[in-house]
Design a protein around this motif. Structure first.
Motif, PDB file in Angstrom:
ATOM      1  N   PRO A 118       8.465   2.510  45.913  1.00 46.70           N
ATOM      2  CA  PRO A 118       9.542   2.667  46.893  1.00 46.70           C
ATOM      3  C   PRO A 118      10.931   2.327  46.324  1.00 46.70           C
ATOM      4  CG  PRO A 118       8.467   0.569  47.233  1.00 46.70           C
ATOM      5  CD  PRO A 118       7.724   1.247  46.110  1.00 46.70           C
ATOM      6  N   TYR A 119      11.945   2.949  46.937  1.00 49.00           N
ATOM      7  CA  TYR A 119      13.333   2.727  46.574  1.00 49.00           C
ATOM      8  C   TYR A 119      14.097   2.167  47.764  1.00 49.00           C
ATOM      9  CZ  TYR A 119      11.975   5.951  42.856  1.00 49.00           C
ATOM     10  OH  TYR A 119      11.323   6.565  41.802  1.00 49.00           O
ATOM     11  N   ASP A 120      15.181   1.455  47.449  1.00 50.81           N
ATOM     12  CA  ASP A 120      16.055   0.956  48.516  1.00 50.81           C
ATOM     13  C   ASP A 120      16.960   2.060  49.043  1.00 50.81           C
ATOM     14  OD1 ASP A 120      15.225  -1.816  48.196  1.00 50.81           O
ATOM     15  OD2 ASP A 120      16.365  -1.788  46.318  1.00 50.81           O
ATOM     16  N   PHE A 121      17.339   2.975  48.145  1.00 53.50           N
ATOM     17  CA  PHE A 121      18.267   4.043  48.504  1.00 53.50           C
ATOM     18  C   PHE A 121      17.878   5.334  47.791  1.00 53.50           C
ATOM     19  CE2 PHE A 121      20.665   0.059  48.643  1.00 53.50           C
ATOM     20  CZ  PHE A 121      21.244   0.115  49.911  1.00 53.50           C
ATOM     21  N   LEU A 122      18.174   6.449  48.436  1.00 50.92           N
ATOM     22  CA  LEU A 122      18.101   7.767  47.818  1.00 50.92           C
ATOM     23  C   LEU A 122      19.512   8.348  47.796  1.00 50.92           C
ATOM     24  CD1 LEU A 122      15.047   9.369  49.690  1.00 50.92           C
ATOM     25  CD2 LEU A 122      15.013   7.997  47.592  1.00 50.92           C
ATOM     26  N   PHE A 123      19.866   8.975  46.689  1.00 48.52           N
ATOM     27  CA  PHE A 123      21.184   9.589  46.542  1.00 48.52           C
ATOM     28  C   PHE A 123      20.996  11.005  46.007  1.00 48.52           C
ATOM     29  CE2 PHE A 123      24.796  10.797  43.887  1.00 48.52           C
ATOM     30  CZ  PHE A 123      25.873  10.549  44.738  1.00 48.52           C
ATOM     31  N   SER A 124      21.876  11.917  46.405  1.00 48.64           N
ATOM     32  CA  SER A 124      21.849  13.256  45.828  1.00 48.64           C
ATOM     33  C   SER A 124      23.223  13.901  45.928  1.00 48.64           C
ATOM     34  CB  SER A 124      20.826  14.143  46.537  1.00 48.64           C
ATOM     35  OG  SER A 124      20.803  15.438  45.947  1.00 48.64           O
ATOM     36  N   ARG A 125      23.730  14.362  44.795  1.00 47.46           N
ATOM     37  CA  ARG A 125      24.972  15.138  44.774  1.00 47.46           C
ATOM     38  C   ARG A 125      24.615  16.606  44.557  1.00 47.46           C
ATOM     39  NH1 ARG A 125      29.050  14.368  39.874  1.00 47.46           N
ATOM     40  NH2 ARG A 125      27.461  15.676  38.871  1.00 47.46           N
ATOM     41  N   PHE A 126      24.662  17.382  45.623  1.00 47.93           N
ATOM     42  CA  PHE A 126      24.406  18.812  45.576  1.00 47.93           C
ATOM     43  C   PHE A 126      23.037  19.131  44.964  1.00 47.93           C
ATOM     44  CE2 PHE A 126      29.127  18.390  45.102  1.00 47.93           C
ATOM     45  CZ  PHE A 126      29.433  18.741  46.411  1.00 47.93           C
ATOM     46  N   GLY A 127      22.044  18.295  45.272  1.00 46.14           N
ATOM     47  CA  GLY A 127      20.714  18.513  44.711  1.00 46.14           C
ATOM     48  C   GLY A 127      19.643  18.844  45.722  1.00 46.14           C
ATOM     49  N   THR A 128      19.998  18.956  47.008  1.00 48.36           N
ATOM     50  CA  THR A 128      18.975  19.153  48.033  1.00 48.36           C
ATOM     51  C   THR A 128      19.037  20.520  48.707  1.00 48.36           C
ATOM     52  OG1 THR A 128      20.381  18.112  49.714  1.00 48.36           O
ATOM     53  CG2 THR A 128      18.832  16.675  48.537  1.00 48.36           C
ATOM     54  N   MET A 129      19.941  21.396  48.276  1.00 51.55           N
ATOM     55  CA  MET A 129      20.138  22.663  48.995  1.00 51.55           C
ATOM     56  C   MET A 129      19.222  23.779  48.506  1.00 51.55           C
ATOM     57  SD  MET A 129      23.324  21.182  48.052  1.00 51.55           S
ATOM     58  CE  MET A 129      24.135  22.366  47.035  1.00 51.55           C
ATOM     59  N   PHE A 130      18.436  23.529  47.464  1.00 51.02           N
ATOM     60  CA  PHE A 130      17.709  24.612  46.811  1.00 51.02           C
ATOM     61  C   PHE A 130      16.199  24.579  47.031  1.00 51.02           C
ATOM     62  CE2 PHE A 130      21.576  23.578  44.440  1.00 51.02           C
ATOM     63  CZ  PHE A 130      22.249  24.777  44.517  1.00 51.02           C
ATOM     64  N   CYS A 189      17.844  30.629  42.175  1.00 49.64           N
ATOM     65  CA  CYS A 189      17.965  29.186  42.416  1.00 49.64           C
ATOM     66  C   CYS A 189      17.314  28.717  43.713  1.00 49.64           C
ATOM     67  CB  CYS A 189      19.437  28.774  42.414  1.00 49.64           C
ATOM     68  SG  CYS A 189      20.373  29.424  43.823  1.00 49.64           S
ATOM     69  N   GLY A 190      16.821  29.633  44.542  1.00 51.75           N
ATOM     70  CA  GLY A 190      16.261  29.227  45.832  1.00 51.75           C
ATOM     71  C   GLY A 190      17.192  29.636  46.957  1.00 51.75           C
ATOM     72  N   PRO A 191      17.157  28.906  48.076  1.00 51.60           N
ATOM     73  CA  PRO A 191      17.954  29.301  49.250  1.00 51.60           C
ATOM     74  C   PRO A 191      19.445  29.428  48.991  1.00 51.60           C
ATOM     75  CG  PRO A 191      16.339  27.639  49.848  1.00 51.60           C
ATOM     76  CD  PRO A 191      16.305  27.739  48.361  1.00 51.60           C
ATOM     77  N   GLY A 192      19.974  28.715  48.013  1.00 50.01           N
ATOM     78  CA  GLY A 192      21.391  28.864  47.681  1.00 50.01           C
ATOM     79  C   GLY A 192      22.219  27.665  48.073  1.00 50.01           C
ATOM     80  N   PRO A 193      23.438  27.569  47.538  1.00 47.09           N
ATOM     81  CA  PRO A 193      24.253  26.361  47.682  1.00 47.09           C
ATOM     82  C   PRO A 193      24.722  26.075  49.104  1.00 47.09           C
ATOM     83  CG  PRO A 193      25.507  28.114  46.609  1.00 47.09           C
ATOM     84  CD  PRO A 193      24.091  28.569  46.668  1.00 47.09           C
ATOM     85  N   PHE A 194      24.687  27.061  49.998  1.00 49.27           N
ATOM     86  CA  PHE A 194      25.192  26.836  51.354  1.00 49.27           C
ATOM     87  C   PHE A 194      24.075  26.750  52.390  1.00 49.27           C
ATOM     88  CE2 PHE A 194      28.484  29.096  48.935  1.00 49.27           C
ATOM     89  CZ  PHE A 194      29.470  28.108  48.966  1.00 49.27           C
ATOM     90  N   SER A 195      22.865  26.510  51.926  1.00 49.22           N
ATOM     91  CA  SER A 195      21.719  26.482  52.844  1.00 49.22           C
ATOM     92  C   SER A 195      21.728  25.275  53.770  1.00 49.22           C
ATOM     93  CB  SER A 195      20.405  26.498  52.051  1.00 49.22           C
ATOM     94  OG  SER A 195      20.233  25.282  51.334  1.00 49.22           O
ATOM     95  N   MET A 196      22.501  24.235  53.436  1.00 54.36           N
ATOM     96  CA  MET A 196      22.572  23.051  54.292  1.00 54.36           C
ATOM     97  C   MET A 196      23.973  22.863  54.875  1.00 54.36           C
ATOM     98  SD  MET A 196      20.135  20.157  52.540  1.00 54.36           S
ATOM     99  CE  MET A 196      18.353  20.261  52.772  1.00 54.36           C
TER     100      MET A 196
END
Length: 293
Positions: A118-130, A189-196
């Motif tokens: 387990p982690y205390d925190f999750l972080f993502s910079r433009f990594g979850t839209m694909f 790349c998958g759904p694309g950069p604007f999927s979220m």
């Protein structure tokens, strides 16, 4: 709200480890320093405590992972995960060369694989839209988060609010025939950069995945997409929606290269400053808590 998901993430993973990795290396200046204002601001506004254990999702070259590692100190850890082994190899070598002992990296499909929490925190910079199945990915991420732990992710807002890629896309669409992913054998790349980009939809995804205390904060800043006009044109032709249109068009895209270059130069000319070609960008800072034990 009906959220339809395709569970197969194999095509995007292949794309990120091959053609997109090569292009990201070529335009690394834009994709690390250019995007750093977004991540720097979020990390300053929501600093991690000393000794925290943080997972950086979609870490890419690992620049944010190393930054987090320095912020949490030697008693904390920052671990970067990416679907592309090529990115992970670069990130691991640079952390070692930079003597960042509390940063480490591993390759995994965040949508389905064990994330070693387990982690205390999750972080993502433009990594979850694909992700092909974003709810599954967000749920898998939450399972690696301690009860009450926090997710903080940065995603792009609407393409219309992001002229740094949208103006080039509009320009190229007028010249190059648009080919969908379904019409070609090329990886993508998958759904694309604007999927979220839609706050209501993403809020629903997070709730379904088991998060609560969900919040959205808009952040706008200019991005340098090239030190020169030529750099900016090359970037637009290689990456983002405009670059994807050209790539998927194949020979038709190559045949219209001269027209595209001229049109993009005209589009970007008014954005050229002493510091390079600077364009507006807009993101969401999204935070959410693991509301389940």
């Amino acid at each position: 709200m009906n959220i339809v998901e395709n569970s197969d993430n194999s095509v995007p993973i292949k794309a990120w480890d091959t053609v997109l990795f090569e292009k990201y290396c070529r335009f690394r200046f834009v994709l690390t320093q250019g995007l750093s204002a977004h991540s720097d601001t979020l990390l300053d506004r929501r600093p991690y405590r000393a000794g925290a254990h943080v997972l950086d999702v979609g870490c890419g070259f690992g620049d944010t992972t190393r930054q987090i590692a320095r912020r949490v100190g030697s008693c904390g850890t920052a671990i970067g995960v990416d679907c592309a082994p090529n990115f992970v190899d670069v990130a691991a070598h640079e952390a070692q060369d930079g003597d960042v002992a509390n940063a480490s990296f591993f390759a995994a499909d965040v949508q389905a694989d064990d994330l070693r929490g387990p982690y205390d925190f999750l972080f993502s910079r433009f990594g979850t839209m694909f992700f092909s199945a974003p709810v599954a990915a967000l749920r898998n991420m939450r399972k690696a988060l301690r009860p009450g732990g926090e997710l903080a992710m940065i995603v792009w807002r609407r393409r219309e609010d992001n002229p740094w890629v949208h103006e080039a896309e509009q320009c190229v669409r007028k010249i190059v025939p648009v080919v969908s992913h379904e019409e070609t054998e090329e990886v993508h790349c998958g759904p694309g950069p604007f999927s979220m980009a839609g706050a209501d939809m993403v809020s629903e995804m997070l709730r379904i995945a088991g998060y609560d205390r969900i919040s959205f904060e808009r952040f706008d800043t200019d991005i340098c997409i090239g030190r020169t006009l030529d750099d900016a044109v090359e970037f637009a032709m290689a990456l983002g929606p405009a670059g994807e249109i050209i790539r998927l068009a194949g020979e038709a895209g190559k045949a219209r290269k001269g027209e595209v270059v001229a049109a993009l130069r005209q589009t970007f000319a008014g954005r050229l400053t002493a510091e390079g070609v600077k364009m507006p960008s807009s993101s969401w800072f999204i935070t959410a808590r693991n509301g389940l034990s």
